[in-house]
Design a protein around this motif. Structure first.
Motif, PDB file in Angstrom:
ATOM      1  N   TRP A  17       0.800  -1.223   0.000  1.00 38.99           N
ATOM      2  CA  TRP A  17       0.000   0.000   0.000  1.00 38.99           C
ATOM      3  C   TRP A  17       0.837   1.279   0.000  1.00 38.99           C
ATOM      4  N   LEU A  18       2.057   1.253   0.554  1.00 38.66           N
ATOM      5  CA  LEU A  18       2.810   2.491   0.735  1.00 38.66           C
ATOM      6  C   LEU A  18       4.135   2.555  -0.013  1.00 38.66           C
ATOM      7  N   CYS A  19       4.883   1.486  -0.036  1.00 40.30           N
ATOM      8  CA  CYS A  19       6.257   1.534  -0.542  1.00 40.30           C
ATOM      9  C   CYS A  19       6.311   2.054  -1.979  1.00 40.30           C
ATOM     10  N   PRO A  20       7.018   3.162  -2.231  1.00 42.57           N
ATOM     11  CA  PRO A  20       7.091   3.692  -3.602  1.00 42.57           C
ATOM     12  C   PRO A  20       7.818   2.755  -4.554  1.00 42.57           C
ATOM     13  N   VAL A  21       8.832   2.026  -4.058  1.00 47.20           N
ATOM     14  CA  VAL A  21       9.525   1.067  -4.917  1.00 47.20           C
ATOM     15  C   VAL A  21       8.579  -0.073  -5.278  1.00 47.20           C
ATOM     16  N   GLY A  22       7.766  -0.505  -4.303  1.00 46.28           N
ATOM     17  CA  GLY A  22       6.781  -1.535  -4.585  1.00 46.28           C
ATOM     18  C   GLY A  22       5.743  -1.080  -5.595  1.00 46.28           C
ATOM     19  N   THR A  23       5.349   0.185  -5.507  1.00 45.59           N
ATOM     20  CA  THR A  23       4.377   0.733  -6.456  1.00 45.59           C
ATOM     21  C   THR A  23       4.954   0.767  -7.865  1.00 45.59           C
ATOM     22  N   ILE A  24       6.210   1.208  -7.991  1.00 41.80           N
ATOM     23  CA  ILE A  24       6.860   1.233  -9.305  1.00 41.80           C
ATOM     24  C   ILE A  24       7.031  -0.187  -9.835  1.00 41.80           C
ATOM     25  N   SER A  25       7.423  -1.095  -8.955  1.00 41.14           N
ATOM     26  CA  SER A  25       7.596  -2.493  -9.362  1.00 41.14           C
ATOM     27  C   SER A  25       6.287  -3.088  -9.864  1.00 41.14           C
ATOM     28  N   GLU A  26       5.200  -2.781  -9.168  1.00 43.71           N
ATOM     29  CA  GLU A  26       3.887  -3.276  -9.595  1.00 43.71           C
ATOM     30  C   GLU A  26       3.500  -2.687 -10.948  1.00 43.71           C
ATOM     31  N   GLY A  27       3.779  -1.404 -11.122  1.00 43.72           N
ATOM     32  CA  GLY A  27       3.484  -0.776 -12.410  1.00 43.72           C
ATOM     33  C   GLY A  27       4.266  -1.399 -13.548  1.00 43.72           C
ATOM     34  N   LEU A  28       5.521  -1.800 -13.273  1.00 44.42           N
ATOM     35  CA  LEU A  28       6.361  -2.387 -14.318  1.00 44.42           C
ATOM     36  C   LEU A  28       5.858  -3.763 -14.742  1.00 44.42           C
ATOM     37  N   TRP A  29       5.496  -4.620 -13.757  1.00 44.20           N
ATOM     38  CA  TRP A  29       5.045  -5.954 -14.192  1.00 44.20           C
ATOM     39  C   TRP A  29       3.669  -5.899 -14.852  1.00 44.20           C
ATOM     40  N   LYS A  30       2.855  -4.937 -14.447  1.00 46.36           N
ATOM     41  CA  LYS A  30       1.570  -4.791 -15.130  1.00 46.36           C
ATOM     42  C   LYS A  30       1.767  -4.250 -16.545  1.00 46.36           C
ATOM     43  N   LEU A  31       2.749  -3.366 -16.727  1.00 43.84           N
ATOM     44  CA  LEU A  31       3.098  -2.898 -18.061  1.00 43.84           C
ATOM     45  C   LEU A  31       3.602  -4.062 -18.910  1.00 43.84           C
ATOM     46  N   GLY A  32       4.452  -4.895 -18.305  1.00 47.47           N
ATOM     47  CA  GLY A  32       4.954  -6.055 -19.020  1.00 47.47           C
ATOM     48  C   GLY A  32       3.850  -7.008 -19.427  1.00 47.47           C
ATOM     49  N   ARG A  33       2.859  -7.161 -18.575  1.00 45.83           N
ATOM     50  CA  ARG A  33       1.736  -8.040 -18.908  1.00 45.83           C
ATOM     51  C   ARG A  33       0.942  -7.486 -20.085  1.00 45.83           C
ATOM     52  N   ARG A  34       0.829  -6.157 -20.162  1.00 44.27           N
ATOM     53  CA  ARG A  34       0.118  -5.550 -21.291  1.00 44.27           C
ATOM     54  C   ARG A  34       0.919  -5.700 -22.582  1.00 44.27           C
ATOM     55  N   ILE A  35       2.244  -5.603 -22.483  1.00 40.07           N
ATOM     56  CA  ILE A  35       3.088  -5.685 -23.673  1.00 40.07           C
ATOM     57  C   ILE A  35       3.219  -7.126 -24.162  1.00 40.07           C
ATOM     58  N   PHE A  36       3.540  -8.020 -23.222  1.00 33.81           N
ATOM     59  CA  PHE A  36       3.829  -9.404 -23.603  1.00 33.81           C
ATOM     60  C   PHE A  36       2.632 -10.348 -23.424  1.00 33.81           C
ATOM     61  N   ARG A  37       1.532  -9.794 -22.895  1.00 37.61           N
ATOM     62  CA  ARG A  37       0.321 -10.592 -22.630  1.00 37.61           C
ATOM     63  C   ARG A  37       0.546 -11.639 -21.550  1.00 37.61           C
ATOM     64  N   MET A  38       1.625 -11.506 -20.799  1.00 42.23           N
ATOM     65  CA  MET A  38       1.925 -12.474 -19.746  1.00 42.23           C
ATOM     66  C   MET A  38       3.109 -11.973 -18.925  1.00 42.23           C
ATOM     67  N   ASN A  39       3.314 -12.594 -17.766  1.00 40.78           N
ATOM     68  CA  ASN A  39       4.548 -12.442 -17.000  1.00 40.78           C
ATOM     69  C   ASN A  39       5.171 -13.826 -16.875  1.00 40.78           C
ATOM     70  N   TRP A  40       6.478 -13.871 -16.942  1.00 36.78           N
ATOM     71  CA  TRP A  40       7.161 -15.153 -16.857  1.00 36.78           C
ATOM     72  C   TRP A  40       7.308 -15.597 -15.405  1.00 36.78           C
ATOM     73  N   ARG A  41       7.263 -16.901 -15.198  1.00 40.07           N
ATOM     74  CA  ARG A  41       7.507 -17.482 -13.884  1.00 40.07           C
ATOM     75  C   ARG A  41       8.797 -18.289 -13.925  1.00 40.07           C
ATOM     76  N   LEU A  42       9.564 -18.177 -12.865  1.00 37.62           N
ATOM     77  CA  LEU A  42      10.795 -18.954 -12.786  1.00 37.62           C
ATOM     78  C   LEU A  42      10.463 -20.414 -12.507  1.00 37.62           C
ATOM     79  N   PRO A  43      11.379 -21.331 -12.811  1.00 41.80           N
ATOM     80  CA  PRO A  43      11.143 -22.746 -12.507  1.00 41.80           C
ATOM     81  C   PRO A  43      10.882 -22.952 -11.030  1.00 41.80           C
ATOM     82  N   PRO A  44      10.093 -23.952 -10.666  1.00 45.59           N
ATOM     83  CA  PRO A  44       9.745 -24.187  -9.255  1.00 45.59           C
ATOM     84  C   PRO A  44      10.952 -24.291  -8.333  1.00 45.59           C
ATOM     85  N   TRP A  45      12.053 -24.855  -8.832  1.00 42.74           N
ATOM     86  CA  TRP A  45      13.237 -25.000  -7.971  1.00 42.74           C
ATOM     87  C   TRP A  45      13.956 -23.664  -7.771  1.00 42.74           C
TER      88      TRP A  45
END
Length: 363
Positions: A130-158
């Motif tokens: 709710w407050l952290c500005p770095v967290g807010t920017i980080s959230e904006g970046l992955w949501k931007l990536g989802r709009r551009i690439f239609r997805m976000n990548w997940r790392l392998p389970p290990w």
């Protein structure tokens, strides 16, 4: 045990497939009103991000005044910049606990650390969500990536748990370093030239950025666009500390199986990649109380943030509680006269123009 009802997802709608005779099908009871938690969270995030932007501009003007020998505009030093000195906050907290004396240099760093820890203890890791500005920017970046690439990548389970351990290792190193310092050593460090202008050196880190630093920040930005909350999830020691504090919180995301229709929308929406649809209570230190899982849940009462006694916490109450702790703590500190560093102007006139000359005493 009877098998869970099958479900079919059609866009945002959910339909339950017919079940064989003798097996009861869960009934979808839709929420009576639209969920506004994410709009409220966005307003709170934006307000805090703008606050930090104002603090940054004010601190730059403050620094320029002393760099110019008093020839530029004079503004008051914004003590809120101390919030960007988390290690200084930990050092001041260690000094305070050892001596029961309030620090005179960067006191707001300790006070803000305590306020954010209190928020985490009461409302989960809500500082990050709710407050952290770095967290807010980080959230904006992955949501931007989802709009551009239609997805976000997940790392392998290990790989995911291995990388998540990095932020706890970094936190442990910082805690170990601070814990090993005596109160007198902390006071000598913070009252020395490097300690007094640690905030200016942080500003200069971005003002006079080297090639290696720029490449590193660019790489983090790209990774944050491709992978959800890359910095927050894997590298942020401050978030690790807030996560550990959140384990003490009485507030939890709770799922009511008797009302849940097993659509799994909550798990797909969770930025922390938690299996909310398979849990009764979300106890993970990764939960940021963002309420995204609650927002997408279509069933009334199936998923909610609540206290230990099952009393629901609405989004407005969560936002009000976080804001009250932060604003109330800052106002109280200002009224008590323990918010600003007590460093005379003549010291700033000498130290700030020479800030780049001072190195960490341990280097």
């Amino acid at each position: 045990m009877a098998p869970a009802p099958e479900r079919t997802l059609v866009g945002d709608d959910i339909t339950l497939t017919p079940r064989p005779a003798g097996i009861q099908q869960k009934k979808l009871v839709r929420k009576p009103a639209k969920d506004y938690s994410q709009s409220l969270r966005l307003v709170t995030q934006t307000a805090f991000l703008l606050l930090n932007a104002v603090i940054g501009v004010q601190f730059y003007l403050f620094t320029r005044y002393f760099e110019s020998g008093g020839q530029s505009v004079r503004v008051t030093r914004p003590a809120g910049v101390d919030g960007w000195l988390p290690i200084g906050g930990m050092m001041n907290l260690k000094y305070f606990l050892a001596t029961w004396k309030l620090p005179s240099v960067h006191p707001a760093a300790m006070l803000l650390l305590l306020l954010f820890l209190l928020i985490s203890i009461l409302f989960r890791k809500a500082f990050c969500g709710w407050l952290c500005p770095v967290g807010t920017i980080s959230e904006g970046l992955w949501k931007l990536g989802r709009r551009i690439f239609r997805m976000n990548w997940r790392l392998p389970p290990w790989a995911d748990p291995v990388l998540r351990s990095l932020k706890y290792i970094l936190l442990a190193l910082f805690v170990y370093a601070v814990a090993g310092m005596s109160a007198s050593a902390i006071r000598a460090f913070l009252d020395g030239p490097y300690g007094m202008v640690a905030d200016v050196k942080m500003l200069n880190f971005f003002r006079y950025m080297g090639t290696a630093t720029a490449i590193t920040l660019l790489a983090l930005g790209v990774l944050s666009t491709m992978i959800q909350n890359f910095w927050c999830r894997y590298l942020c020691p401050y978030g690790a500390l807030m996560g550990l504090a959140s384990l003490l919180s009485p507030a939890r995301i709770r799922r009511h199986p008797d009302r849940c229709i097993d659509c799994a929308k909550c798990a797909r929406a969770c930025p922390a990649l938690l299996p909310v649809d398979k849990l009764i209570t979300v106890k993970s230190a990764e939960c940021t109380a963002c309420l995204e899982c609650v927002a997408v849940c279509p069933t009334a009462g199936a998923l909610q943030m609540s206290l230990a006694r099952r009393r629901a916490i609405p989004a407005w109450a969560l936002a009000a509680g976080i804001s009250a702790i932060f604003l109330g703590g800052v106002i109280a500190a200002k009224m008590a006269g323990i918010w600003q560093s007590r460093i005379p102007d003549e010291v700033y006139f000498y130290l700030i123009p020479r800030a780049q000359e001072f190195v960490h005493p341990g280097m």
